[in-house]
Design an enzyme around this catalytic site. Sequence first.
Site, PDB file in Angstrom:
ATOM      1  N   HIS A 309       3.499   3.785   9.363  1.00  0.00           N
ATOM      2  CA  HIS A 309       3.584   4.702  10.515  1.00  0.00           C
ATOM      3  C   HIS A 309       3.400   6.134  10.019  1.00  0.00           C
ATOM      4  CE1 HIS A 309       5.056   6.644  14.167  1.00  0.00           C
ATOM      5  NE2 HIS A 309       4.838   5.497  14.749  1.00  0.00           N
ATOM      6  N   ASP A 367       4.834  -2.415  16.680  1.00  0.00           N
ATOM      7  CA  ASP A 367       3.861  -3.468  17.031  1.00  0.00           C
ATOM      8  C   ASP A 367       4.055  -4.763  16.261  1.00  0.00           C
ATOM      9  OD1 ASP A 367       1.735  -0.726  17.304  1.00  0.00           O
ATOM     10  OD2 ASP A 367       2.257  -2.036  18.970  1.00  0.00           O
TER      11      ASP A 367
HETATM   12  C1  SDX Z   1       1.570   2.915  16.811  1.00  0.00           C
HETATM   13  O1  SDX Z   1       1.999   7.787  16.264  1.00  0.00           O
HETATM   14  C2  SDX Z   1       2.770   6.987  16.902  1.00  0.00           C
HETATM   15  O2  SDX Z   1       3.896   7.341  17.274  1.00  0.00           O
HETATM   16  C3  SDX Z   1       2.187   5.621  17.208  1.00  0.00           C
HETATM   17  C4  SDX Z   1       3.119   4.617  17.847  1.00  0.00           C
HETATM   18  C5  SDX Z   1       3.508   5.027  19.246  1.00  0.00           C
HETATM   19  O3  SDX Z   1       4.556   4.556  19.708  1.00  0.00           O
HETATM   20  O4  SDX Z   1       2.709   5.731  19.923  1.00  0.00           O
HETATM   21  O5  SDX Z   1       4.260   4.449  17.057  1.00  0.00           O
HETATM   22  C6  SDX Z   1       2.422   3.256  17.989  1.00  0.00           C
HETATM   23  O6  SDX Z   1       0.412   3.226  16.804  1.00  0.00           O
HETATM   24  C7  SDX Z   1       2.202   2.238  15.631  1.00  0.00           C
HETATM   25  C8  SDX Z   1       1.185   2.016  14.462  1.00  0.00           C
HETATM   26  C9  SDX Z   1       0.400   0.739  14.765  1.00  0.00           C
HETATM   27  N1  SDX Z   1      -0.705   0.563  13.756  1.00  0.00           N
HETATM   28  C10 SDX Z   1      -0.647  -0.374  12.832  1.00  0.00           C
HETATM   29  O7  SDX Z   1       0.299  -1.138  12.648  1.00  0.00           O
HETATM   30  C11 SDX Z   1      -1.921  -0.476  11.984  1.00  0.00           C
HETATM   31  C12 SDX Z   1      -1.559  -0.604  10.495  1.00  0.00           C
HETATM   32  N2  SDX Z   1      -1.000   0.675  10.047  1.00  0.00           N
HETATM   33  C13 SDX Z   1      -1.884   1.644   9.454  1.00  0.00           C
HETATM   34  O8  SDX Z   1      -3.191   1.612   9.856  1.00  0.00           O
HETATM   35  C14 SDX Z   1      -1.236   2.989   9.194  1.00  0.00           C
HETATM   36  O9  SDX Z   1      -0.014   2.749   8.649  1.00  0.00           O
HETATM   37  C15 SDX Z   1      -1.078   3.957  10.362  1.00  0.00           C
HETATM   38  C16 SDX Z   1      -2.365   4.192  11.076  1.00  0.00           C
HETATM   39  C17 SDX Z   1      -0.054   3.457  11.332  1.00  0.00           C
HETATM   40  C18 SDX Z   1      -0.587   5.272   9.773  1.00  0.00           C
HETATM   41  O10 SDX Z   1      -1.626   5.788   9.015  1.00  0.00           O
HETATM   42  P1  SDX Z   1      -1.431   7.138   8.183  1.00  0.00           P
HETATM   43  O11 SDX Z   1      -0.187   7.851   8.529  1.00  0.00           O
HETATM   44  O12 SDX Z   1      -2.728   7.887   8.274  1.00  0.00           O
HETATM   45  O13 SDX Z   1      -1.170   6.617   6.748  1.00  0.00           O
HETATM   46  P2  SDX Z   1      -2.284   6.428   5.637  1.00  0.00           P
HETATM   47  O14 SDX Z   1      -3.407   5.646   6.223  1.00  0.00           O
HETATM   48  O15 SDX Z   1      -2.563   7.755   5.044  1.00  0.00           O
HETATM   49  O16 SDX Z   1      -1.515   5.480   4.586  1.00  0.00           O
HETATM   50  C19 SDX Z   1      -0.796   6.042   3.514  1.00  0.00           C
HETATM   51  C20 SDX Z   1      -0.955   5.003   2.397  1.00  0.00           C
HETATM   52  C21 SDX Z   1      -2.412   4.688   2.090  1.00  0.00           C
HETATM   53  O17 SDX Z   1      -2.443   4.212   0.749  1.00  0.00           O
HETATM   54  P3  SDX Z   1      -2.840   5.303  -0.444  1.00  0.00           P
HETATM   55  O18 SDX Z   1      -4.138   5.967  -0.040  1.00  0.00           O
HETATM   56  O19 SDX Z   1      -1.669   6.263  -0.511  1.00  0.00           O
HETATM   57  O20 SDX Z   1      -2.966   4.455  -1.699  1.00  0.00           O
HETATM   58  O21 SDX Z   1      -0.369   3.757   2.843  1.00  0.00           O
HETATM   59  C22 SDX Z   1      -1.390   2.777   2.909  1.00  0.00           C
HETATM   60  C23 SDX Z   1      -2.708   3.491   2.956  1.00  0.00           C
HETATM   61  O22 SDX Z   1      -3.732   2.679   2.418  1.00  0.00           O
HETATM   62  N3  SDX Z   1      -1.142   2.027   4.155  1.00  0.00           N
HETATM   63  C24 SDX Z   1      -1.251   0.711   4.270  1.00  0.00           C
HETATM   64  C25 SDX Z   1      -0.874   0.424   5.594  1.00  0.00           C
HETATM   65  N4  SDX Z   1      -0.585   1.554   6.229  1.00  0.00           N
HETATM   66  C26 SDX Z   1      -0.752   2.550   5.333  1.00  0.00           C
HETATM   67  N5  SDX Z   1      -1.629  -0.243   3.403  1.00  0.00           N
HETATM   68  C27 SDX Z   1      -1.618  -1.510   3.866  1.00  0.00           C
HETATM   69  N6  SDX Z   1      -1.261  -1.876   5.122  1.00  0.00           N
HETATM   70  C28 SDX Z   1      -0.888  -0.930   6.006  1.00  0.00           C
HETATM   71  N7  SDX Z   1      -0.548  -1.275   7.236  1.00  0.00           N
END
Ligand code: SDX
Length: 432
Positions: A309, A367
């Site tokens: 998140h 989710d």
């Molecule tokens: C919602 O914003 C809100 O409030 C949203 C929400 C709401 O109520 O409106 O809460 C609802 O959208 C919840 C999120 C639902 N999405 C998912 O579950 C999809 C999977 N999650 C990711 O795509 C991700 O975690 C996000 C999009 C939710 C957050 O992305 P960020 O903040 O841009 O984080 P990032 O992509 O920069 O990740 C940081 C690190 C990265 O690794 P490094 O580059 O540091 O090595 O964490 C890793 C990412 O690769 N990472 C994950 C991951 N999420 C982040 N690796 C594997 N699986 C994951 N799910």
Amino acid sequence: MANDPTVTIINNANGSRHEYPLKFGSLGPGAIDISSLYRESGVFTYDPGFMATASCHSAITFIDGDQGVLLYRGYPIEQLAARASFLEVAYLLYYGELPDEKQLGEFEQIIMRHTMINENLKDFLDGFHYDAHPMAILCGVVGSLSAFYHDSIDVNNPRYREVSAHRLIAKLPTIAAASYKHYIGEPFMYPRNDLRYCANFLYMMFATPCADYEPSLIAEKALNLLFILHADHEQNASTSTVRLAGSSGANPFACIAAGIASLWGPAHGGANEAVLDMLTEIGHVDNVPKFIARAKDKDDSFRLMGFGHRVYKNYDPRAKIIREVCHQVLAELADNKNPLFDLALELERIALEDEYFVERKLYPNVDFYSGIIYQALGIPRSMFTVMFALARTVGWVSHWTEMMSDSALRIGRPRQIYHGSPPRDYVPISKR
Ligand code: SDX
């Protein structure tokens, strides 16, 4: 204000030095007010994904991502989830205070009186291909509502803003259920104003003209809780989309349609559907290590859906509540049998012991478990994000109204760092 603390920005490139006020709200971090930065120093700030950017002032929802705190108008989500009705929370988010009995009764009456949709919308719905994704239908039909209410969408009229908000809160369940009925080829069910909001939605989803149908209390209670948990979440991608669309003066129906479009993305509200697809693909707990390895592999686009998140670097408080409700709903509706729930619990356990997830503070989000409950209620995966949009409409109209009531409102118009070609002259095609 004169006694605001300030931050000094020194531009070493040209030696300029400017002070900017540090603004604080009632809770949470302060923000450097850089609205005069470009005018004074000729440079922009750069913050892709708005990781450290406050886009507005708001009094609706507060999140402390490190502590896993979520407040709606100051009330902890845990208390509202345990004790309030969804329409009570809708009133709180929209008007800012919990309603007394008379206010809630009147609000419920108003909402239930707006649940019908124009009969011509049924022709619009019939125009969609039989297997159109319900989110595509929802996006199109909600956007088309402005065609039916052009007489009351003067966004500068507070009364019209309130009526539009009531219409959207009331009609989203009707349109959502209608998109489902279209998808399964069953007749559209008219809303029943004698039923409570969540029970009425279940009726429109699962009743048919051929038999009596009474929504189950367990299902109604589960929906009431899920809708409360999904109602608002500060300046997330879809709410920011609604605000940006609304800042141009676009009508509320078009703004909410824009929010629905943004929510559909798998990185946002589309994740609840993607979680069930992922759990189905994993299939068995023996396959979990392989998928965990894929989630950690930078060369693999696979991510653990429902994990991570932007704000929560602790357990999403909503996920905690939903996980508990899963146990209750499955015990009552599926005699505790749901292999996907067992798999989800095991996946969470393994991930939260893995350094990669611990180091990055990746926890289950709202989710991760919600789809397990929707599935137990008989709601198909293609409808999961529709459920999210139905509930989030309350947050979207609350933020839209808060923004439109702000006399300081200006159109949102971000700038960029340009990497394109410097000026060059047109070359006739014969010389290219
Ligand atoms: C919602 O914003 C809100 O409030 C949203 C929400 C709401 O109520 O409106 O809460 C609802 O959208 C919840 C999120 C639902 N999405 C998912 O579950 C999809 C999977 N999650 C990711 O795509 C991700 O975690 C996000 C999009 C939710 C957050 O992305 P960020 O903040 O841009 O984080 P990032 O992509 O920069 O990740 C940081 C690190 C990265 O690794 P490094 O580059 O540091 O090595 O964490 C890793 C990412 O690769 N990472 C994950 C991951 N999420 C982040 N690796 C594997 N699986 C994951 N799910």
